[in-house]
Structures are given as C-alpha cells and as structure tokens.
Design a protein around this motif. Structure first.
Motif, PDB file in Angstrom:
ATOM      1  N   ALA A  78      -2.642   1.912   0.758  1.00 66.89           N
ATOM      2  CA  ALA A  78      -1.871   2.041  -0.478  1.00 66.89           C
ATOM      3  C   ALA A  78      -1.806   3.501  -0.936  1.00 66.89           C
ATOM      4  O   ALA A  78      -0.745   4.002  -1.326  1.00 66.89           O
ATOM      5  N   PHE A  79      -2.955   4.204  -0.888  1.00 65.65           N
ATOM      6  CA  PHE A  79      -2.984   5.632  -1.223  1.00 65.65           C
ATOM      7  C   PHE A  79      -2.101   6.429  -0.251  1.00 65.65           C
ATOM      8  O   PHE A  79      -1.321   7.288  -0.658  1.00 65.65           O
ATOM      9  N   TYR A  80      -2.281   6.122   1.023  1.00 60.01           N
ATOM     10  CA  TYR A  80      -1.585   6.841   2.097  1.00 60.01           C
ATOM     11  C   TYR A  80      -0.069   6.755   1.929  1.00 60.01           C
ATOM     12  O   TYR A  80       0.639   7.772   1.944  1.00 60.01           O
ATOM     13  N   PHE A  81       0.450   5.541   1.768  1.00 54.12           N
ATOM     14  CA  PHE A  81       1.897   5.396   1.631  1.00 54.12           C
ATOM     15  C   PHE A  81       2.369   5.974   0.302  1.00 54.12           C
ATOM     16  O   PHE A  81       3.428   6.608   0.231  1.00 54.12           O
ATOM     17  N   GLY A  82       1.598   5.748  -0.757  1.00 56.36           N
ATOM     18  CA  GLY A  82       1.979   6.297  -2.056  1.00 56.36           C
ATOM     19  C   GLY A  82       2.130   7.805  -2.025  1.00 56.36           C
ATOM     20  O   GLY A  82       3.084   8.363  -2.592  1.00 56.36           O
ATOM     21  N   TRP A  83       1.213   8.475  -1.331  1.00 59.11           N
ATOM     22  CA  TRP A  83       1.289   9.926  -1.208  1.00 59.11           C
ATOM     23  C   TRP A  83       2.575  10.347  -0.491  1.00 59.11           C
ATOM     24  O   TRP A  83       3.261  11.272  -0.915  1.00 59.11           O
TER      25      TRP A  83
END
Length: 375
Positions: A78-83
């Motif tokens: 979730a963090f990875y794609f959000g970034w």
C-alpha cells in the motif's frame, strides 16, 4: 473527457470484483467516447503503457505481491503503490477517480489533484470501521482505522457501490455528497454465452481468501453428499487459501465431488460454467457489493449468501425470489442447497426471478449516473 482511473491491481492480471468493476467501467466509458487511462502496478511484460479493449493501461511501478503469506493485504504494498502514484503529477486528465483502498494512493492522488487543480473522485468498495480493523490487525488496527477516517475527507466527491458502504462512510465522518451507484454487469456477453458441457450442482466464484469462508461451504457439501453422493461442486478462483482448502477436501472425502479451476482467464468460460450449474453459494463475511452474485443471477442461478454485518451482498437478495440469506454455518447452507436440489420446481421459478433481478444492473443506466458525477 480524459479520465484517469487509479487502482493498484489491474484486471485481467488480477481477478477480483473490484478489479473487474474498474476494468468494465473503463470499457463502458470508452464506448461513450471518453478517453480512459487506467493506472496501477505493472503486471505485464514489455512497455509500461499498453492498450487493451480501448483502455490505456499504465504501469506506474513494477508489481509486487498484494497479499502477505497470511492472506492479508500487504501494508508495504500500500505504501509502495501510494508513493508511485505521485507520478500522476506528470499525467494529463480532466477527472481522476481513485479507488479508496488501500488509502495511501488516495493521499497521493489528493496532492496531485490539488497541484493540478482537478477534481478528485474516490470510489469506495467497502468501509471497514473500527471493529473490523481491530479484528484484522489487533492493536495495530487503530492505525488502519485512523488512516481510513482521514481518507474519507480527501475526495471532492464519493461514489459508493452499495447502501451498506454509504452508511459506513457516514459513520466514519464523510461530509461530502455520497452517490450510491451499484456495479454493472455485461448482460450482452452473459446472454451470448452458452452453458459448458461440464455440469455442477453448486458453484463458487471468487478469491480464495480466509473471509470468503469456502471451508464452511465445503463442510456444508459433506452434509449434502450424504443424501446426494454424486454431488458436484466447482470452485472458480485462486488465492492463499487454496492449498488449505484442497487439503480440507481430501479430509472431508470430497475429492470426487469438488473441482478447483483456479483463475479462469476467459470471462465467457466463467459464464459458461455458471450456466451449467444449479446453485451459486457466496458464504463471504465481507463483500462491498457482490458482483459475482449478480453475474450468477444473470446466468439463471439462485444464490445462497450469509447474514454478516460486513456482507453487503445480502442487500441484493430478495428471499425466495433470487436467493436466500442464511446464518454462516455449514448446517444452514446445506439446508438451502438440499431444499433447492429436492425441489426442482422452486429452483426453476427462482431461476426466472434471478435473471429478471440481474437486469437492474445493466451497465448503460449505471454509466449515465457515473458520468453525472464526473461532470
């Protein structure tokens, strides 16, 4: 309009209700003359940008696993794609519709839309709330809960796919106007599909995740088999629970009765298998809508789903017309399966009601409502 649709998982590379809804939505918008771009993780080889069915698919970043080994959605993903969604600052669009989950992408999209002075629409498939977060992550659930509450305030407008989700959003503090617009189904494709030569009595369609409760369905089938030894059940879908479920089939003595198909890539083959079955069972504890339920109805199958707080699929069922809503127990599910198998007249009558019910979800009327929100 030039429309940007954002979600980490892209159909047909990831097969789930939310992914399919977004893909079908994009195709229908293209038919209306819109230019549609779908942004997600790159699940394919070759160019970062490809065109399928008139949709322009953009891989914002290499795909990483959506789920942990325990079957939960990955927080790191979730963090990875959000970034990587920050890259949308360099894209050209008139309106951006970001799928709310897994939230961090919504935060990035809000920043992008503020800078570009474009409206942010968020589509909510389901709302979780404190009780679910606590059961899902334990003491860490408090973090998920507050991220969800923050996310509710980010979009300019919200599309919710069920009344169940709309009510949850209000309880989470949403103050914007919430448009409740259900998921559409491709009735033309379903009507053109012919039944498969492979026949079954019971069928399940969906990801093999813990909360789908396929294990309880299998326990129910053991009870049904006592009276119908030649019972056949098809399980369409894949996921982290598959190995456990296959092991359970062996322990329950259902090896000759249950067939796992995995992911079926051709949608017409899915509809063909549905049309060659008799009863659709969706024992899920959590559904934001229940697209597969409507697809099953459109194929002439009455449905059996369960009465759970977070299962919005129950909203779609008119008892004894297009299906049943029962307790989440093997006994309750097997009772209704047995009733329908023993009473072909009831099964035939419910088939007619099921097909009629599905007509309410034809895409054309739904696209009209979504276009109004985008404008």
């Amino acid at each position: 309009m030039r429309i940007a649709l954002v979600y980490d998982a892209i159909y047909p590379y990831v097969k789930g209700g939310a992914e399919k809804r977004l893909y079908d939505l994009g195709r229908e918008l293209v038919k209306r003359g819109h230019e549609v771009h779908l942004y997600g993780m790159k699940f394919w080889k070759g160019s970062d940008t490809i065109i399928i069915d008139g949709l322009t698919l953009h891989g914002l970043c290499p795909a990483i696993p959506l789920y942990t080994k325990s079957g939960r959605r990955s927080i790191w993903e979730a963090f990875y794609f959000g970034w990587h969604c920050i890259k949308l600052i360099g894209e050209d669009f008139e309106v951006l519709d970001c799928q709310s989950f897994p939230y961090f992408s919504l935060i990035s999209c809000k920043l992008v839309c503020l800078i570009k002075r474009k409206p942010l629409i968020a589509t909510w498939i389901e709302g979780w709330g404190w009780d679910y977060w606590r059961s899902y992550l334990g003491y860490l659930g408090i973090l998920g809960y507050w991220v969800e509450r923050l996310a509710v305030f980010l979009p300019d407008r919200i599309i919710s796919i069920s009344l169940h989700t709309s009510e949850k959003l209000k309880r989470l503090g949403a103050r914007q106007k919430i448009e409740t617009i259900p998921v559409g189904v491709d009735l033309d494709l379903i009507n053109k599909s012919t039944p498969s030569s492979k026949k079954s009595d019971v069928i399940f369609l969906g990801r093999l995740l813990n909360f789908k409760n396929v294990d309880i369905l299998l326990s129910a089938l053991k009870e049904v088999k006592a009276k119908y030894p030649s019972l056949r059940c098809f399980i369409i879908g894949d996921g982290p629970e598959r190995e456990n479920l296959e092991s359970l089939v062996r322990r329950l003595g259902l090896t000759e009765n249950v067939k796992f198909f995995g992911f079926v890539t051709d949608q017409t083959k899915v509809f063909a298998l549905l049309k060659s079955s008799k009863i659709f069972v969706l024992p899920s504890s959590r559904e934001g809508f229940g697209l597969c339920l409507i697809e099953a109805n459109a194929c002439g199958l009455p449905v059996i789903t369960v009465d759970r707080l977070d299962n919005a699929a129950g909203e779609l069922v008119v008892i004894k017309k297009n299906g049943f809503v029962v307790e989440l127990t093997a006994e309750a599910i097997s009772e209704k399966i047995l009733h329908l198998l023993k009473n072909p007249k009831d099964l035939s009558e419910m088939k007619k009601h099921s097909i009629e019910n599905a007509k309410r979800f034809e895409w054309s009327g739904i696209i009209d409502k979504i276009e109004q929100v985008y404008r």
